[in-house]
Each structure stands twice: as structure tokens, then as C-alpha cells.
Motif scaffolding. Sequence first.
Motif, mmCIF file in Angstrom:
data_model
loop_
_atom_site.group_PDB
_atom_site.id
_atom_site.type_symbol
_atom_site.label_atom_id
_atom_site.label_comp_id
_atom_site.label_asym_id
_atom_site.label_seq_id
_atom_site.Cartn_x
_atom_site.Cartn_y
_atom_site.Cartn_z
ATOM 1 N N ALA A 144 0.823 -1.202 0.000
ATOM 2 C CA ALA A 144 0.000 0.000 0.000
ATOM 3 C C ALA A 144 0.858 1.253 0.000
ATOM 4 O O ALA A 144 1.947 1.282 0.571
ATOM 5 N N GLY A 145 0.362 2.293 -0.661
ATOM 6 C CA GLY A 145 1.032 3.582 -0.617
ATOM 7 C C GLY A 145 2.137 3.775 -1.624
ATOM 8 O O GLY A 145 2.840 4.780 -1.585
ATOM 9 N N THR A 146 2.320 2.824 -2.557
ATOM 10 C CA THR A 146 3.412 2.931 -3.519
ATOM 11 C C THR A 146 2.988 3.605 -4.820
ATOM 12 O O THR A 146 3.786 3.696 -5.751
ATOM 13 N N GLY A 147 1.751 4.075 -4.897
ATOM 14 C CA GLY A 147 1.302 4.846 -6.053
ATOM 15 C C GLY A 147 0.781 4.022 -7.206
ATOM 16 O O GLY A 147 0.566 4.552 -8.303
ATOM 17 N N LYS A 148 0.541 2.729 -7.006
ATOM 18 C CA LYS A 148 0.098 1.854 -8.088
ATOM 19 C C LYS A 148 -1.197 2.355 -8.732
ATOM 20 O O LYS A 148 -1.275 2.555 -9.943
ATOM 21 N N THR A 149 -2.214 2.552 -7.900
ATOM 22 C CA THR A 149 -3.523 2.960 -8.412
ATOM 23 C C THR A 149 -3.515 4.425 -8.816
ATOM 24 O O THR A 149 -4.051 4.801 -9.870
ATOM 25 N N TRP A 150 -2.908 5.267 -8.002
ATOM 26 C CA TRP A 150 -2.866 6.712 -8.271
ATOM 27 C C TRP A 150 -2.255 7.006 -9.633
ATOM 28 O O TRP A 150 -2.824 7.760 -10.442
ATOM 29 N N LEU A 151 -1.115 6.392 -9.925
ATOM 30 C CA LEU A 151 -0.450 6.635 -11.198
ATOM 31 C C LEU A 151 -1.223 6.022 -12.360
ATOM 32 O O LEU A 151 -1.252 6.585 -13.461
ATOM 33 N N ALA A 152 -1.855 4.874 -12.121
ATOM 34 C CA ALA A 152 -2.667 4.262 -13.176
ATOM 35 C C ALA A 152 -3.837 5.162 -13.550
ATOM 36 O O ALA A 152 -4.135 5.358 -14.735
ATOM 37 N N VAL A 153 -4.510 5.722 -12.545
ATOM 38 C CA VAL A 153 -5.621 6.634 -12.817
ATOM 39 C C VAL A 153 -5.109 7.889 -13.527
ATOM 40 O O VAL A 153 -5.748 8.394 -14.458
ATOM 41 N N ALA A 154 -3.943 8.387 -13.118
ATOM 42 C CA ALA A 154 -3.365 9.562 -13.780
ATOM 43 C C ALA A 154 -3.088 9.272 -15.251
ATOM 44 O O ALA A 154 -3.352 10.113 -16.128
ATOM 45 N N MET A 155 -2.565 8.095 -15.546
ATOM 46 C CA MET A 155 -2.312 7.719 -16.934
ATOM 47 C C MET A 155 -3.619 7.574 -17.708
ATOM 48 O O MET A 155 -3.694 7.929 -18.902
ATOM 49 N N ALA A 156 -4.656 7.071 -17.054
ATOM 50 C CA ALA A 156 -5.959 6.951 -17.712
ATOM 51 C C ALA A 156 -6.539 8.326 -18.031
ATOM 52 O O ALA A 156 -7.054 8.560 -19.140
ATOM 53 N N VAL A 157 -6.472 9.234 -17.079
ATOM 54 C CA VAL A 157 -6.978 10.593 -17.283
ATOM 55 C C VAL A 157 -6.215 11.273 -18.420
ATOM 56 O O VAL A 157 -6.794 11.953 -19.278
ATOM 57 N N SER A 158 -4.896 11.082 -18.452
ATOM 58 C CA SER A 158 -4.069 11.655 -19.507
ATOM 59 C C SER A 158 -4.446 11.081 -20.869
ATOM 60 O O SER A 158 -4.555 11.812 -21.861
ATOM 61 N N ALA A 159 -4.656 9.760 -20.928
ATOM 62 C CA ALA A 159 -5.025 9.116 -22.190
ATOM 63 C C ALA A 159 -6.368 9.624 -22.696
ATOM 64 O O ALA A 159 -6.555 9.851 -23.897
ATOM 65 N N LEU A 160 -7.309 9.826 -21.784
ATOM 66 C CA LEU A 160 -8.625 10.356 -22.169
ATOM 67 C C LEU A 160 -8.505 11.791 -22.650
ATOM 68 O O LEU A 160 -9.096 12.174 -23.677
ATOM 69 N N ALA A 161 -7.712 12.606 -21.955
ATOM 70 C CA ALA A 161 -7.548 14.005 -22.327
ATOM 71 C C ALA A 161 -6.895 14.153 -23.701
ATOM 72 O O ALA A 161 -7.201 15.082 -24.446
ATOM 73 N N HIS A 162 -5.988 13.224 -24.039
ATOM 74 C CA HIS A 162 -5.299 13.273 -25.330
ATOM 75 C C HIS A 162 -6.018 12.448 -26.395
ATOM 76 O O HIS A 162 -5.456 12.195 -27.466
ATOM 77 N N GLU A 163 -7.252 12.014 -26.075
ATOM 78 C CA GLU A 163 -8.100 11.276 -27.012
ATOM 79 C C GLU A 163 -7.448 9.986 -27.517
ATOM 80 O O GLU A 163 -7.682 9.556 -28.644
ATOM 81 N N GLN A 164 -6.630 9.383 -26.663
ATOM 82 C CA GLN A 164 -6.049 8.091 -27.004
ATOM 83 C C GLN A 164 -7.040 6.970 -26.747
ATOM 84 O O GLN A 164 -6.919 5.877 -27.318
#
Length: 338
Positions: A144-164
Motif C-alpha cells: 500500500a502507498g506505492t502509487g500503483k492505483t494513483w499513477l494508473a488513474v493519472a495515466m488513464a486521465v491523460s489518455a482520455l484528455a489526449h483522445e487516445q
Amino acid sequence: MAKASGTLNSQTSCELECEARYAPALFGELNRNLHAVTRATGAEIAVRGETLHISGQAHAVDLAFSVLDQLLRLIAKGYPLFSQDVDFAVNILAASPEARLEEIFLDKICITSRKKVITPKSLNQKRYIEAIRHNDVVFGIGPAGTGKTWLAVAMAVSALAHEQVQRIILTRPAVEAGEKLGFLPGDMAQKIDPYLRPLTDALNEMMGQEHATELVERGVIEVAPLAFMRGRTLNNAFIILDEAQNTTQEQMKMFLTRIGFDSQAVITGDITQIDLPGEKKSGLVQAQRILGRIPGISFCTFDKTDVVRHHLVQEIIRAYERAGRTSSRKTGEAGGKS
């Protein structure tokens, strides 16, 4: 920037020049950042004008100088240094002296609704981000606390924003971790909501609650229990399966075979916190064993040095690891005597 002086009985010293305009950010309020480097490395740091004098054991001086020098370079490039970044920098360079903090801390993933820049904070986090960029299926496994989910969600948000991708799908298994859902108040949706809350919290933090809610209502973002994935084909989507250690082997297979065209999946979990009842085997453990050699599937492992929560979380993880080792030894000794 630096000037080294002689060595005597493994003691050494060096100097680091810091321009006045960068000193407040590097030193921190009341020299807090310098104190943190001293505490973490064991090197002594004295400030004389715009020069930092670093002294102590050779290895401690080398580490302290590298940390301060690289942090100074980050600041010069406009990086907003936070106090916790000093600890992250020490951890990174202590483990990998050849690492370059610029390649890690300046790797901008996305900017939250509060204008906070999300970047990796450790070498393993950087490798995780690179794996997501270059593979269709990525497993992030660690405590817990190593950023696994947080970074995954950030990458998902970025992919959606860039219409990937056209949509984001976030899912978790609804496993009763010592509590009975039937005794919780509310209908089934209200009972399931707490299991999905960490995912919605991350979305709200990155996108703002109003915008995230709007996208959920439009179906652009879907947050649902894993059972709701059965029978579907998920095309053009960024899919995150969180708490995957609590999937059964059948559920994991079901999830992985939902991935459609132009989609990407990230699976996160902590195999030390499996809450499956009875004799059920974890699908994440099995996947780690049988899928590692398939091209396009990447496994990234995190450890306690990647924890980016409160500093005590690392100590808590270490304490449980020590307790686990002690318990295993005592069990083994008892077995040997019987």
C-alpha cells in the motif's frame, strides 16, 4: 558547481555553489530540506553565504552532494520542490547512484484540477509509467502507498484528455474483508460504493468532482464492481482493475479476456493483503506466475522504498515484514521440534 577537498581517514568534504535565487527553494524554510538531507545521509551540511559545505564519511558526503546537486538542477529548470521530494531523492540515489532525478521528477503525467503536477517519485514508479506507455497490459504489484492505483488513474486521465481512448473503466472485486455486506445499511449500490471509493477519490482529485461526476453520468467514465464486467467486450478504453489480489483465478481470467481493440489494461494489487475466503486462490498470484513471458504484458514490482504516503507507512511495512519473518522462524522451529 562543486569543489572537492582532501580525504583523511575516510572523512571527506566538498562544496556546492548555489545561486542566491535558488537557495530558498533548495534550503527550505528554516533550512528544513538541508536538515532532511543530513538526517537521511549522515553528512554534515554548513551554509556559508551561497556555498554549502558538506563533510563526513565519504559515502555520506557523496550521497548528500548528489542529492543536493540534482535537486538544485531540478529547481533551476522550474521544478517546484516539495519537502517530501528530498526524501524521495535520497531513497532513489541511495539505491541507484547513477539515477538522474530530472528523468523521473520532470516526467509530467497530468495536472490535477488543483494545478498539481503528477510525476513519478521513485525509479520503480518511473519504470511503471514507461511500462504503461509501451504495453497493452501492465501489472503493478506491491504494498500500500506505492502509487500503483494513483499513477494508473493519472495515466488513464491523460489518455482520455489526449483522445487516445474514448472512455475509462475502473473496477474492483467487492470482497468482504472481515465484514459482512448484508449487515451494512442501504441498497446494493450503497453497500458496494465503499469498495469503489478509492477509485472515485482519485478521479475527483485529478479532474475535479463536478467534471468527474459529469463524465460518469455521460458514461465516459465507468466505476463498477468486477462482477459487472462479465460478458462484455471493452473496446477503445483504459481499464484499471484495482485490488486484484482479491480476484479469484476465474475472475482474473474473465477480466483479462474482456480487453477489446484499442484498449489498455492496468492491474494493481498487493499479494501480502489477500482477503479471499476459505481455500480460494488469488488470480493475481496465478497471473504473475503464468503470464510473465507474453509480449505486450509487463509486470512491475514495488517495495517499501516506493511508499509515497506518510513517512510512518514505510516503518509500518517494515515492522510487519519483521513480524512475519519472526513468526515464520518460530513456526519452523516448532515444526522441527515436533
